[in-house]
Design a protein around this motif. Structure first.
Motif, mmCIF file in Angstrom:
data_model
loop_
_atom_site.group_PDB
_atom_site.id
_atom_site.type_symbol
_atom_site.label_atom_id
_atom_site.label_comp_id
_atom_site.label_asym_id
_atom_site.label_seq_id
_atom_site.Cartn_x
_atom_site.Cartn_y
_atom_site.Cartn_z
ATOM 1 N N SER A 145 19.708 5.636 16.934
ATOM 2 C CA SER A 145 19.617 5.917 18.361
ATOM 3 C C SER A 145 18.191 5.635 18.824
ATOM 4 C CB SER A 145 19.986 7.379 18.638
ATOM 5 O OG SER A 145 21.261 7.690 18.118
ATOM 6 N N HIS A 146 17.930 5.765 20.123
ATOM 7 C CA HIS A 146 16.587 5.465 20.623
ATOM 8 C C HIS A 146 16.248 6.445 21.745
ATOM 9 C CE1 HIS A 146 13.573 2.006 21.754
ATOM 10 N NE2 HIS A 146 12.976 3.127 21.379
ATOM 11 N N ASP A 147 15.424 7.431 21.391
ATOM 12 C CA ASP A 147 15.033 8.447 22.363
ATOM 13 C C ASP A 147 13.791 8.025 23.132
ATOM 14 O OD1 ASP A 147 17.101 10.085 21.689
ATOM 15 O OD2 ASP A 147 15.933 11.434 20.435
ATOM 16 N N GLU A 148 13.670 8.561 24.326
ATOM 17 C CA GLU A 148 12.511 8.307 25.179
ATOM 18 C C GLU A 148 11.460 9.382 24.956
ATOM 19 O OE1 GLU A 148 11.940 7.027 29.804
ATOM 20 O OE2 GLU A 148 13.277 8.710 29.387
ATOM 21 N N GLU A 149 10.200 8.977 24.850
ATOM 22 C CA GLU A 149 9.129 9.956 24.674
ATOM 23 C C GLU A 149 9.084 10.903 25.876
ATOM 24 O OE1 GLU A 149 4.444 10.066 23.281
ATOM 25 O OE2 GLU A 149 5.286 8.219 24.120
ATOM 26 N N GLN B 159 0.842 -1.173 0.000
ATOM 27 C CA GLN B 159 0.000 0.000 0.000
ATOM 28 C C GLN B 159 0.888 1.236 0.000
ATOM 29 O OE1 GLN B 159 -2.227 -0.305 3.624
ATOM 30 N NE2 GLN B 159 -0.478 0.071 4.943
ATOM 31 N N GLN B 160 0.277 2.390 -0.197
ATOM 32 C CA GLN B 160 1.035 3.631 -0.167
ATOM 33 C C GLN B 160 1.668 3.821 1.210
ATOM 34 O OE1 GLN B 160 1.572 6.008 -2.632
ATOM 35 N NE2 GLN B 160 2.975 6.886 -1.149
ATOM 36 N N ILE B 161 2.943 4.186 1.216
ATOM 37 C CA ILE B 161 3.631 4.393 2.490
ATOM 38 C C ILE B 161 3.660 5.882 2.807
ATOM 39 C CG2 ILE B 161 5.915 4.475 1.384
ATOM 40 C CD1 ILE B 161 5.091 3.123 4.886
ATOM 41 N N TYR B 162 3.498 6.207 4.063
ATOM 42 C CA TYR B 162 3.482 7.599 4.500
ATOM 43 C C TYR B 162 4.497 7.792 5.619
ATOM 44 C CZ TYR B 162 -0.995 7.737 2.024
ATOM 45 O OH TYR B 162 -1.974 7.650 1.066
ATOM 46 N N ASN B 163 4.934 9.037 5.789
ATOM 47 C CA ASN B 163 5.768 9.389 6.942
ATOM 48 C C ASN B 163 4.889 9.886 8.081
ATOM 49 O OD1 ASN B 163 8.374 8.811 5.975
ATOM 50 N ND2 ASN B 163 8.340 10.674 4.732
ATOM 51 N N PRO B 164 5.231 9.597 9.339
ATOM 52 C CA PRO B 164 6.355 8.737 9.724
ATOM 53 C C PRO B 164 6.039 7.265 9.473
ATOM 54 C CG PRO B 164 5.153 9.401 11.674
ATOM 55 C CD PRO B 164 4.522 10.144 10.520
ATOM 56 N N TYR B 165 7.030 6.518 9.057
ATOM 57 C CA TYR B 165 6.809 5.112 8.710
ATOM 58 C C TYR B 165 6.882 4.183 9.919
ATOM 59 C CZ TYR B 165 11.948 4.845 8.770
ATOM 60 O OH TYR B 165 13.264 4.912 9.127
ATOM 61 N N LEU B 166 7.393 4.699 11.055
ATOM 62 C CA LEU B 166 7.447 3.903 12.279
ATOM 63 C C LEU B 166 6.299 4.303 13.210
ATOM 64 C CD1 LEU B 166 11.278 3.923 13.082
ATOM 65 C CD2 LEU B 166 9.951 2.224 11.817
ATOM 66 N N PRO B 167 5.941 3.451 14.148
ATOM 67 C CA PRO B 167 4.888 3.797 15.116
ATOM 68 C C PRO B 167 5.204 5.100 15.842
ATOM 69 C CG PRO B 167 5.444 1.476 15.280
ATOM 70 C CD PRO B 167 6.463 2.082 14.357
ATOM 71 N N LEU B 168 4.182 5.875 16.133
ATOM 72 C CA LEU B 168 4.383 7.205 16.696
ATOM 73 C C LEU B 168 5.052 7.179 18.060
ATOM 74 C CD1 LEU B 168 1.021 8.954 15.716
ATOM 75 C CD2 LEU B 168 3.262 9.188 14.642
ATOM 76 N N GLU B 169 4.956 6.063 18.769
ATOM 77 C CA GLU B 169 5.569 6.007 20.104
ATOM 78 C C GLU B 169 7.057 5.656 20.041
ATOM 79 O OE1 GLU B 169 3.762 1.866 19.391
ATOM 80 O OE2 GLU B 169 3.270 3.967 18.967
ATOM 81 N N ASN B 170 7.594 5.428 18.843
ATOM 82 C CA ASN B 170 9.006 5.094 18.689
ATOM 83 C C ASN B 170 9.773 6.269 18.105
ATOM 84 O OD1 ASN B 170 9.550 1.990 19.199
ATOM 85 N ND2 ASN B 170 7.546 2.166 18.227
ATOM 86 N N TYR B 171 10.872 6.610 18.753
ATOM 87 C CA TYR B 171 11.704 7.730 18.311
ATOM 88 C C TYR B 171 13.099 7.179 18.008
ATOM 89 C CZ TYR B 171 7.886 10.405 20.302
ATOM 90 O OH TYR B 171 6.636 10.915 20.582
ATOM 91 N N ILE B 172 13.399 7.057 16.706
ATOM 92 C CA ILE B 172 14.660 6.473 16.256
ATOM 93 C C ILE B 172 15.401 7.514 15.403
ATOM 94 C CG2 ILE B 172 15.770 4.502 15.128
ATOM 95 C CD1 ILE B 172 14.071 3.665 17.476
ATOM 96 N N PRO B 173 16.105 8.452 16.047
ATOM 97 C CA PRO B 173 16.903 9.417 15.281
ATOM 98 C C PRO B 173 18.199 8.778 14.778
ATOM 99 C CG PRO B 173 17.215 9.803 17.614
ATOM 100 C CD PRO B 173 16.201 8.686 17.492
ATOM 101 N N ASP B 174 18.943 9.522 13.970
ATOM 102 C CA ASP B 174 20.242 9.054 13.455
ATOM 103 C C ASP B 174 20.090 7.757 12.670
ATOM 104 O OD1 ASP B 174 21.498 11.170 14.945
ATOM 105 O OD2 ASP B 174 21.369 9.915 16.732
ATOM 106 N N GLY B 175 19.007 7.628 11.920
ATOM 107 C CA GLY B 175 18.713 6.373 11.231
ATOM 108 C C GLY B 175 19.732 6.008 10.165
#
Length: 232
Positions: free
Chosen positions: A33-37, A3-19
């Motif tokens: 990296s893995h930031d805390e909400e 299906q069409q992919i949209y941003n953000p592509y990861l679940p909203l509760e996950n924060y993965i910077p520096d991908g």
């Protein structure tokens, strides 16, 4: 499903910077990296990997926690969080995870973990080192990125202070650069006068160096690829 992919592509509760995305086999893996909400510090959580089939970039899944900060034997109150990792497949077919331990500063060794699978359970492997076994500490050993070029492994790394120097007069720019070189950088990066003097182009900027087959030992001298925003 496709299906069409949209941003953000990861679940909203996950924060993965520096991908860092990598294709291994028939899947695309993202390491970061893995930031805390609602957290007050960067990169406080352990590494969680996400992947998707290369032919369907809408079907992402979590691979779970692949490596924990507590696994690093050098972890302490000062160096307690894992920053900006990258993964590369070695000549031996195994997968090597490179990262920096920090707690708000930008110095120290580049650490390595290893696994037989791209998103399996990584185990601590060692630190990037010189041929004599001492810790590799040239320039600013931070934000590692890896490249396997026909079984030649290259480690890219570095950091620089951002000041927006292009928007200020050259004279002021020179003053700011001098202050940072002689007072800010040694303290922020915990470099001795000898270590600062050793780098003819300054310690700030992007660098590359080749790694031996053991994936830990450096070969030769680092090469400056991109200058820091503050020149010596």
């Amino acid at each position: 499903m496709k299906q069409q992919i949209y941003n953000p592509y990861l679940p909203l509760e996950n924060y993965i910077p520096d991908g860092e995305p990598h294709v291994f086999g028939d899947r695309l893996y993202v390491y970061g990296s893995h930031d805390e909400e609602n957290g007050t510090e960067f990169c406080v959580l352990d590494y969680e990997c996400f992947s998707t089939p290369v032919d369907d970039l809408s079907d992402w899944r979590s691979e779970g926690i692949i490596y924990r900060a507590e696994q690093d034997p050098g972890r302490n109150e000062k160096d307690k969080y894992m920053y900006a990792p990258d993964v590369v497949q070695g000549k031996d077919g195994r997968y090597y995870l490179y990262y920096a331990m920090s707690g708000g500063h930008f110095t120290g060794a580049i650490h390595v973990a290893v696994c037989d699978e791209p998103a399996g359970k990584y185990e601590y492997y060692g630190e990037v080192r010189n041929t004599d076994g001492s810790t590799y500490d040239r320039c600013i050993t931070f934000d590692p990125g890896l490249l396997n070029d026909n079984n030649h492994i290259y480690l890219y790394y570095g950091w620089a202070i951002g000041t927006g120097v292009r928007s200020i007069p050259r004279m002021i720019n020179g003053m700011v650069s001098a202050i940072c070189k002689h007072f800010v950088s040694p303290k922020l990066f915990e470099k001795t006068k000898e270590q600062m003097a050793r780098e003819a182009q300054g310690i700030e900027g992007g660098n590359v160096i080749r790694l031996a087959d053991d994936m830990l030992t450096v070969i030769g001298e680092p090469k400056r690829l991109a200058p820091g925003s503050l020149m010596p």
